[in-house]
Motif scaffolding. Sequence first.
Motif, PDB file in Angstrom:
ATOM      1  N   ILE A 488       0.876  -1.205   0.072  1.00 58.49           N
ATOM      2  CA  ILE A 488      -0.436   0.174  -0.187  1.00 58.49           C
ATOM      3  C   ILE A 488       1.007   0.798  -0.253  1.00 58.49           C
ATOM      4  N   HIS A 489       1.905   1.463   0.878  1.00 61.03           N
ATOM      5  CA  HIS A 489       3.010   2.147   1.255  1.00 61.03           C
ATOM      6  C   HIS A 489       3.279   2.592  -0.587  1.00 61.03           C
ATOM      7  N   ARG A 490       3.530   1.626  -0.604  1.00 60.85           N
ATOM      8  CA  ARG A 490       5.026   1.863  -1.576  1.00 60.85           C
ATOM      9  C   ARG A 490       4.007   2.199  -3.304  1.00 60.85           C
ATOM     10  N   SER A 491       2.358   1.492  -3.231  1.00 60.43           N
ATOM     11  CA  SER A 491       1.605   2.245  -4.221  1.00 60.43           C
ATOM     12  C   SER A 491       1.444   3.346  -4.106  1.00 60.43           C
ATOM     13  N   LEU A 492       1.380   4.495  -2.651  1.00 59.41           N
ATOM     14  CA  LEU A 492       1.062   5.837  -2.700  1.00 59.41           C
ATOM     15  C   LEU A 492       1.851   6.613  -3.206  1.00 59.41           C
ATOM     16  N   GLN A 493       3.430   6.384  -2.925  1.00 61.13           N
ATOM     17  CA  GLN A 493       4.208   7.201  -3.186  1.00 61.13           C
ATOM     18  C   GLN A 493       4.184   6.880  -4.694  1.00 61.13           C
ATOM     19  N   GLN A 494       4.015   5.814  -5.704  1.00 58.09           N
ATOM     20  CA  GLN A 494       4.137   5.436  -7.124  1.00 58.09           C
ATOM     21  C   GLN A 494       2.763   6.428  -7.876  1.00 58.09           C
ATOM     22  N   GLN A 495       2.233   6.650  -6.641  1.00 56.68           N
ATOM     23  CA  GLN A 495       0.415   7.277  -7.484  1.00 56.68           C
ATOM     24  C   GLN A 495      -0.418   6.405  -7.933  1.00 56.68           C
ATOM     25  N   LYS A 496      -0.166   5.135  -7.349  1.00 58.59           N
ATOM     26  CA  LYS A 496      -1.423   4.258  -8.020  1.00 58.59           C
ATOM     27  C   LYS A 496      -2.100   4.076  -7.133  1.00 58.59           C
TER      28      LYS A 496
END
Length: 521
Positions: A488-496
């Motif tokens: 989840i954190h990775r997706s938020l950082q990548q704006q996905k």
Amino acid sequence: MRFNFLPIITVLLMHPAGINIVAQTPDSSDSQMPRQDVLASDSFAPDADERQQETFYAPNQVQTIQLQISESDQQKMKAALPECIYVPARLKWNEKTLDQVGVRFKGNSSANPNQKHKRSYLIKFSKYNKQQRFLGLERISLDNGVQFGSLFSEPIITDILRKLGHKTHRCNFAKLYVNEQFAGVYVNVERIDDTFISRHFPGKPGGLWKNDLGGPGGELRYIGDNPQSYSKAFEPKNKQAESEQEVHQLLSLIKHINQVPNENFEQMLSKIFDTEDFLQTTAVMLLSGAFDQLTGWGPHNYYLYHDPTASKWYYLPWDLDVGFCEVAFGKVYVLEDWNAAWPIPQGTKNPLLERIVQNPTLLARYRAIALEILESHFNPQQLCNTLDSKLALIEDELKNDPFPKRRATATTDENYADIVDSMKRFIRKRYASAKNQLMNPGNRPNSTRRSNDHDPPQAIMQRLEASVRKAESLQRRLQEIQRTMQLIHRSLQQQKFTEAENLLEAMERLTEDTPSKEQNP
């Protein structure tokens, strides 16, 4: 056994999502396979599927099953342990090939990351294509036959149950090849699921529950009218079992077993429960030494099915690879503490068996059934010949089977010759002792406390083992939550954000209040 919960719990407590940690592992963690048209058994008529199923599970045939799993997906399966995740695979049996098949490891021993022996597999044909079936089957199991008992227990016991006319799962042996490499000899076991129920109980389906790990009420003891009190013991295995009506039927069964007055018990049980079937099953479990059951020392490893058409309950034993061992694990005295005439193992509390034993008519009926089954199915020469024939089916393949040639229940069994010899000794001793006990029942035996036995009480050990299994399940859920949070954190950082939202839904499922007994069914 030690569990390193602290690092995971610390991460969760530092994050607002790290609360209410109970739920089923979501499918989002599984490898995804692109959808494509594949050959499935939907195109075959039901009678053609049935004929092929009989071939697939023919007791005296050894099947050859081939799986193709990519190297990367094999690595994913092992890296995820102790969580057992599905990955896509191709299955081939005879001339039939299915390209969209879900495969995962199954069982507590196979979920151990440090396990040395071959691992059991669960194959789900509908994982990536909801309509796909194999010979009309949605799932099959390939059991390693290592952790308890041996490769021979389940095939022999289910053969006997089938000869008695029971509605039991089918099984035989299978040679498994993974990416064309011989992975060993397995027990090819039919699953008890909707397909099994529709085959044995035509008509309107009823509730199906599985008692896998035990839990409050799992020994059919009444602990109140709140269904949640029994939720750890009884896992619904179909949609009907989740309905309020069928849950009420389950609670009513348990309540009747415990509370109906003695003078009405026999009539009540015969009306709502397949009593003859259960008495026969009790005898077979005792005579074979299958102690890891409701009728033995472990009140688990069984299904309950309510047939609304007949208004009857059926007891369906499961996981029968424990058997034919005189002293299991060096502390379970199967022969000495399990009297054939008084079929409640010493040191256990079983409301259903207790009331059967206390009822003179039912106890006499059980003893007559047990004596008949002893002579017709447990005659030593006959049963030892059956064991020899089972060994002959796979003897050559076992020479190359890549796992320790011993069984956990009897650590002195160093090889297959030892295993077969010790099983034969059990068969002969059990026949002799059971015949004497059934012909001369005497008084009910008292519990034995051995002067040299310094082990903790068995009830404590059973509770400890159940707690360990629950801890392992909790640890797997914690690990999955941690991985999902990282994604989840990775997706938020990548704006996905769409991907993050999907992952968040998975997280919400993980943190629901009701845990699932079996991940990725």
